[in-house]
Design an enzyme around this catalytic site. Structure first.
Site, mmCIF file in Angstrom:
data_model
loop_
_atom_site.group_PDB
_atom_site.id
_atom_site.type_symbol
_atom_site.label_atom_id
_atom_site.label_comp_id
_atom_site.label_asym_id
_atom_site.label_seq_id
_atom_site.Cartn_x
_atom_site.Cartn_y
_atom_site.Cartn_z
ATOM 1 N N ASN A 37 0.874 -1.174 0.000
ATOM 2 C CA ASN A 37 0.000 0.000 0.000
ATOM 3 C C ASN A 37 0.911 1.224 0.000
ATOM 4 O O ASN A 37 1.459 1.586 1.033
ATOM 5 C CB ASN A 37 -0.893 -0.016 1.249
ATOM 6 C CG ASN A 37 -1.752 1.244 1.367
ATOM 7 O OD1 ASN A 37 -1.825 2.036 0.422
ATOM 8 N ND2 ASN A 37 -2.397 1.420 2.513
ATOM 9 N N LYS A 39 0.117 4.260 -0.382
ATOM 10 C CA LYS A 39 -0.550 5.482 0.118
ATOM 11 C C LYS A 39 -0.256 6.639 -0.854
ATOM 12 O O LYS A 39 -0.215 6.401 -2.055
ATOM 13 C CB LYS A 39 -0.098 5.771 1.554
ATOM 14 C CG LYS A 39 -0.254 4.527 2.444
ATOM 15 C CD LYS A 39 -0.086 4.776 3.894
ATOM 16 C CE LYS A 39 -0.269 3.454 4.638
ATOM 17 N NZ LYS A 39 -0.205 3.585 6.072
ATOM 18 N N HIS A 121 -9.637 1.332 4.661
ATOM 19 C CA HIS A 121 -8.373 1.531 5.387
ATOM 20 C C HIS A 121 -8.616 2.515 6.530
ATOM 21 O O HIS A 121 -9.386 3.464 6.388
ATOM 22 C CB HIS A 121 -7.303 2.063 4.427
ATOM 23 C CG HIS A 121 -5.943 2.063 5.037
ATOM 24 N ND1 HIS A 121 -5.537 3.030 5.917
ATOM 25 C CD2 HIS A 121 -4.911 1.188 4.926
ATOM 26 C CE1 HIS A 121 -4.299 2.745 6.318
ATOM 27 N NE2 HIS A 121 -3.899 1.639 5.730
ATOM 28 N N GLU A 123 -6.997 4.910 7.610
ATOM 29 C CA GLU A 123 -6.755 6.318 7.281
ATOM 30 C C GLU A 123 -7.980 6.917 6.598
ATOM 31 O O GLU A 123 -8.337 8.072 6.842
ATOM 32 C CB GLU A 123 -5.491 6.446 6.419
ATOM 33 C CG GLU A 123 -4.231 6.258 7.259
ATOM 34 C CD GLU A 123 -3.029 5.726 6.495
ATOM 35 O OE1 GLU A 123 -3.020 5.756 5.249
ATOM 36 O OE2 GLU A 123 -2.081 5.271 7.173
ATOM 37 N N GLU A 190 -5.503 -4.639 10.585
ATOM 38 C CA GLU A 190 -4.503 -3.594 10.765
ATOM 39 C C GLU A 190 -4.821 -2.804 12.033
ATOM 40 O O GLU A 190 -5.616 -1.843 11.984
ATOM 41 C CB GLU A 190 -4.517 -2.653 9.562
ATOM 42 C CG GLU A 190 -4.143 -3.322 8.262
ATOM 43 C CD GLU A 190 -3.511 -2.338 7.294
ATOM 44 O OE1 GLU A 190 -2.396 -2.586 6.863
ATOM 45 O OE2 GLU A 190 -4.134 -1.302 7.011
ATOM 46 N N GLY A 196 2.265 2.543 10.770
ATOM 47 C CA GLY A 196 3.234 3.629 10.620
ATOM 48 C C GLY A 196 3.916 4.044 11.913
ATOM 49 O O GLY A 196 4.560 5.103 11.960
ATOM 50 N N SER A 235 3.312 -1.783 10.432
ATOM 51 C CA SER A 235 4.761 -1.783 10.691
ATOM 52 C C SER A 235 5.433 -3.120 10.382
ATOM 53 O O SER A 235 6.346 -3.537 11.101
ATOM 54 C CB SER A 235 5.042 -1.349 12.142
ATOM 55 O OG SER A 235 4.576 -0.031 12.360
ATOM 56 N N GLY A 257 4.845 1.513 4.758
ATOM 57 C CA GLY A 257 6.172 2.132 4.662
ATOM 58 C C GLY A 257 7.228 1.265 3.994
ATOM 59 O O GLY A 257 7.932 1.728 3.079
#
Ligand code: PGA
Length: 278
Positions: A37, A39, A121, A123, A190, A196, A235, A257
């Site tokens: 992902n 982002k 998600h 976010e 998640e 993150g 993470s 990430g």
């Protein structure tokens, strides 16, 4: 009557084969995924570089989810470099088409080479106000149009600390899967506190949570629940990937990430390709 040595050995061999095949059956029932992902990251040139460098494996389904603007170039790079990598969107609208400025439909995603799409998600739940009803509409439209939804669920730190995690997860699952009778979907667990932050959930905690998620899926979808891959996200990196891959109910990972660096992402693919002790 006593068994002859010959029939004892025959039975032993047969039992071992049946047991091994049984295990293989359990392992091969569910697809293993390593999903990126990105982002709101990357450019045309870093996208080209990524697909040039990245390897893939026949044992793992690798799915990359770039931002919308990079989907079609990503599709072309995947073809150009001949990599068996799949493409996914990061979001989709629930309507077929219409006056929805800035949105993309399932058909548009398919048109540029997508087979998957991330839905719900944390976010988007946080910044775009997506709730379980909206997630459900999107999941329905996605399945109807033949894309595979990657449905994200997860509790916040506050909910975890107040022992609400299971309640939150089951509510999100029931909401997302309302009126759905298909196993053509992926669940990504998640935990919001792990995304993150570098504070990944331990593999043991994730395994326990995944087993719980599967029990809820069984209540919703019956036997079909056994075919649904449940991924961990939050993470994940090259160093901790092996711990997750060893867990029987962790069928892969959703990587943020660490998916921006082709070497790191490749390392994670390799860990899952080996299958570890699953
Ligand atoms: P992270 O993100 O790997 O950077 O924690 C995961 C995700 O949000 O999907």
């Amino acid at each position: 009557m006593e068994q002859s040595i010959e029939s004892f050995i025959k039975n032993l061999v047969r039992d071992t084969i049946v047991h091994t095949l049984g295990e293989l059956q359990i392992q091969s029932d569910r697809q293993t995924y390593v999903i990126a992902n990105w982002k709101m990251n990357n450019t045309l040139s870093t996208t080209a570089e990524f697909f040039q460098k990245i390897n893939s494996s026949k044992d793992v389904s690798v799915v990359v989810c770039p931002p919308t603007q990079l989907l079609y170039p990503a599709h072309l790079f995947i073809k150009q470099f001949g990599k068996p990598i799949h493409l996914g969107g990061q979001n989709v609208h629930w309507a077929e088409k219409g006056a929805y400025t800035g949105e993309s439909s399932t058909n548009m995603l398919k048109d540029v080479g997508c087979e998957y799409v991330i839905i719900g998600h944390s976010e988007r739940r946080q910044f775009a106000g997506e709730d379980d009803d909206l997630v459900n509409l999107k999941v329905k439209q996605t399945i109807k149009d033949g894309l595979i939804p990657i449905i994200c669920i997860g509790e916040t730190l506050g909910q975890k600390n107040s022992m609400q995690a299971e309640h939150v997860l089951s509510t999100q699952l029931v909401g997302a899967l309302k009126e759905i009778d298909s196993s053509n979907l992926i669940i990504a667990y998640e935990p919001v506190w792990a995304i993150g932050t570098g504070q990944s959930a331990t593999a043991e905690l994730s395994q326990q949570t995944h087993a719980y998620i599967r029990s809820v899926l069984k209540q919703i979808l019956g036997e079909k629940a056994d075919q649904i891959s449940i991924l961990y996200g939050g993470s994940v990196n090259e160093s901790n990937a092996a711990e997750y891959s060893a867990m029987p109910d962790i069928d892969g990972v959703l990587v943020g990430g660490a998916s921006l660096n082709p070497q790191s992402f490749d390392g994670i693919i390799n860990v899952f390709a080996k299958g570890e002790q699953r």
